[in-house]
Design a protein around this motif. Structure first.
Motif, PDB file in Angstrom:
ATOM      1  N   ARG A   1       0.960  -1.292   0.030  1.00 57.86           N
ATOM      2  CA  ARG A   1       0.180  -0.213   0.019  1.00 57.86           C
ATOM      3  C   ARG A   1       0.903   1.147   0.034  1.00 57.86           C
ATOM      4  O   ARG A   1       0.637   2.148  -0.702  1.00 57.86           O
ATOM      5  CB  ARG A   1      -0.939   0.141   1.211  1.00 57.86           C
ATOM      6  N   LEU A   2       1.870   1.149   0.694  1.00 59.63           N
ATOM      7  CA  LEU A   2       2.763   2.559   0.938  1.00 59.63           C
ATOM      8  C   LEU A   2       3.455   2.653  -0.511  1.00 59.63           C
ATOM      9  O   LEU A   2       3.621   3.761  -0.926  1.00 59.63           O
ATOM     10  CB  LEU A   2       4.160   2.040   2.042  1.00 59.63           C
ATOM     11  N   GLN A   3       3.829   1.545  -1.246  1.00 64.81           N
ATOM     12  CA  GLN A   3       4.617   1.698  -2.534  1.00 64.81           C
ATOM     13  C   GLN A   3       3.396   2.166  -3.431  1.00 64.81           C
ATOM     14  O   GLN A   3       3.848   3.037  -4.250  1.00 64.81           O
ATOM     15  CB  GLN A   3       4.966   0.282  -2.949  1.00 64.81           C
ATOM     16  N   ASP A   4       2.102   1.661  -3.212  1.00 62.68           N
ATOM     17  CA  ASP A   4       1.067   2.375  -4.073  1.00 62.68           C
ATOM     18  C   ASP A   4       1.007   3.945  -3.967  1.00 62.68           C
ATOM     19  O   ASP A   4       0.969   4.592  -4.785  1.00 62.68           O
ATOM     20  CB  ASP A   4      -0.149   1.759  -3.852  1.00 62.68           C
ATOM     21  N   CYS A   5       0.873   4.273  -2.788  1.00 60.64           N
ATOM     22  CA  CYS A   5       0.724   5.650  -2.389  1.00 60.64           C
ATOM     23  C   CYS A   5       1.884   6.585  -2.935  1.00 60.64           C
ATOM     24  O   CYS A   5       1.554   7.395  -3.418  1.00 60.64           O
ATOM     25  CB  CYS A   5       0.609   5.733  -0.939  1.00 60.64           C
ATOM     26  N   GLU A   6       3.198   5.796  -2.884  1.00 58.58           N
ATOM     27  CA  GLU A   6       4.287   6.609  -3.271  1.00 58.58           C
ATOM     28  C   GLU A   6       4.236   6.752  -4.628  1.00 58.58           C
ATOM     29  O   GLU A   6       4.569   7.989  -5.436  1.00 58.58           O
ATOM     30  CB  GLU A   6       5.710   5.846  -2.958  1.00 58.58           C
ATOM     31  N   ALA A   7       3.521   5.615  -5.450  1.00 58.05           N
ATOM     32  CA  ALA A   7       3.635   5.938  -6.870  1.00 58.05           C
ATOM     33  C   ALA A   7       2.425   6.783  -7.152  1.00 58.05           C
ATOM     34  O   ALA A   7       2.663   7.686  -8.075  1.00 58.05           O
ATOM     35  CB  ALA A   7       3.006   4.299  -7.527  1.00 58.05           C
ATOM     36  N   ILE A   8       1.313   7.051  -6.494  1.00 55.72           N
ATOM     37  CA  ILE A   8       0.288   8.030  -6.879  1.00 55.72           C
ATOM     38  C   ILE A   8       0.990   9.381  -6.561  1.00 55.72           C
ATOM     39  O   ILE A   8       0.736  10.329  -7.393  1.00 55.72           O
ATOM     40  CB  ILE A   8      -0.763   7.785  -5.835  1.00 55.72           C
ATOM     41  N   LEU A   9       1.821   9.198  -5.421  1.00 57.81           N
ATOM     42  CA  LEU A   9       2.299  10.782  -5.329  1.00 57.81           C
ATOM     43  C   LEU A   9       3.221  11.180  -6.308  1.00 57.81           C
ATOM     44  O   LEU A   9       3.051  12.295  -6.830  1.00 57.81           O
ATOM     45  CB  LEU A   9       3.012  10.863  -3.757  1.00 57.81           C
ATOM     46  N   HIS A  10       4.166  10.356  -6.718  1.00 58.40           N
ATOM     47  CA  HIS A  10       5.000  10.748  -7.837  1.00 58.40           C
ATOM     48  C   HIS A  10       4.349  11.035  -8.780  1.00 58.40           C
ATOM     49  O   HIS A  10       4.834  12.143  -9.817  1.00 58.40           O
ATOM     50  CB  HIS A  10       5.924   9.582  -8.011  1.00 58.40           C
ATOM     51  N   ALA A  11       3.242  10.318  -9.448  1.00 58.65           N
ATOM     52  CA  ALA A  11       2.336  10.384 -10.619  1.00 58.65           C
ATOM     53  C   ALA A  11       1.908  11.957 -10.541  1.00 58.65           C
ATOM     54  O   ALA A  11       1.587  12.565 -11.370  1.00 58.65           O
ATOM     55  CB  ALA A  11       1.509   9.492 -10.679  1.00 58.65           C
ATOM     56  N   ALA A  12       1.347  12.152  -9.430  1.00 55.38           N
ATOM     57  CA  ALA A  12       0.614  13.554  -9.201  1.00 55.38           C
ATOM     58  C   ALA A  12       1.525  14.776  -9.288  1.00 55.38           C
ATOM     59  O   ALA A  12       1.479  15.745  -9.898  1.00 55.38           O
ATOM     60  CB  ALA A  12      -0.139  13.776  -7.639  1.00 55.38           C
TER      61      ALA A  12
END
Length: 157
Positions: free
Chosen positions: A52-63
């Protein structure tokens, strides 16, 4: 007769001791099994949260990457802990450096300091690299996010 009775009593005592030790051993084995089960559960939870943390980090980087404006993320010590590609040139790619050290902009550093000191959201304007920027700083649980908008062309008009 006395020696026979003594032998029976001694044997009985030892038998009781062995039974008690076996019961304790069984209890300890059950405790160990419970601990192994709990460890397995904790490892599964950790693995799930890591994903989940990796997913959140990926979303943050995409944003961050989707933004056309420079975005800086600072920690409570005003050290740069993240930025997007549009901000890379403004902070000299100085991840871990202090905001003032990386940008040489006292107004931006002051803005970050005020937000980190308790102001939830704070706008500001300042010159950085000979361009006029409007900044919006927002306090987070781990520091602050600063979004910069280049308004040099608007100011010129």
């Amino acid at each position: 007769m006395d020696s026979n009775l003594n032998f029976i009593l001694t044997t009985t005592v030892w038998l009781i001791v062995v039974v008690v030790l076996l019961l304790r051993l069984r209890h300890l084995r059950n405790v160990l099994d419970d601990m192994r089960f709990t460890r397995a559960q904790l490892q599964a939870q950790l693995s799930e949260r890591s994903v989940r943390l990796q997913d959140c980090e990926a979303i943050l980087h995409a944003a961050l990457d989707a933004s056309f404006d420079p975005v800086l993320i600072v920690n409570p010590k005003r050290q740069i802990v993240g930025y997007n590609d549009h901000a890379a040139h403004l902070c000299n790619r100085a991840l871990g450096s202090s905001l003032i050290e990386a940008t040489r902009c006292y107004e931006l550093d002051r803005l970050a300091g005020e937000v980190l000191a308790g102001r939830d959201e704070l706008p500001g304007e300042f010159m950085l690299n000979q361009r006029l920027y409007r900044a919006q700083a927002v306090r987070t649980a781990d520091g602050a996010i600063i979004v910069l908008r280049d308004i040099s062309e608007l100011q010129r008009l």
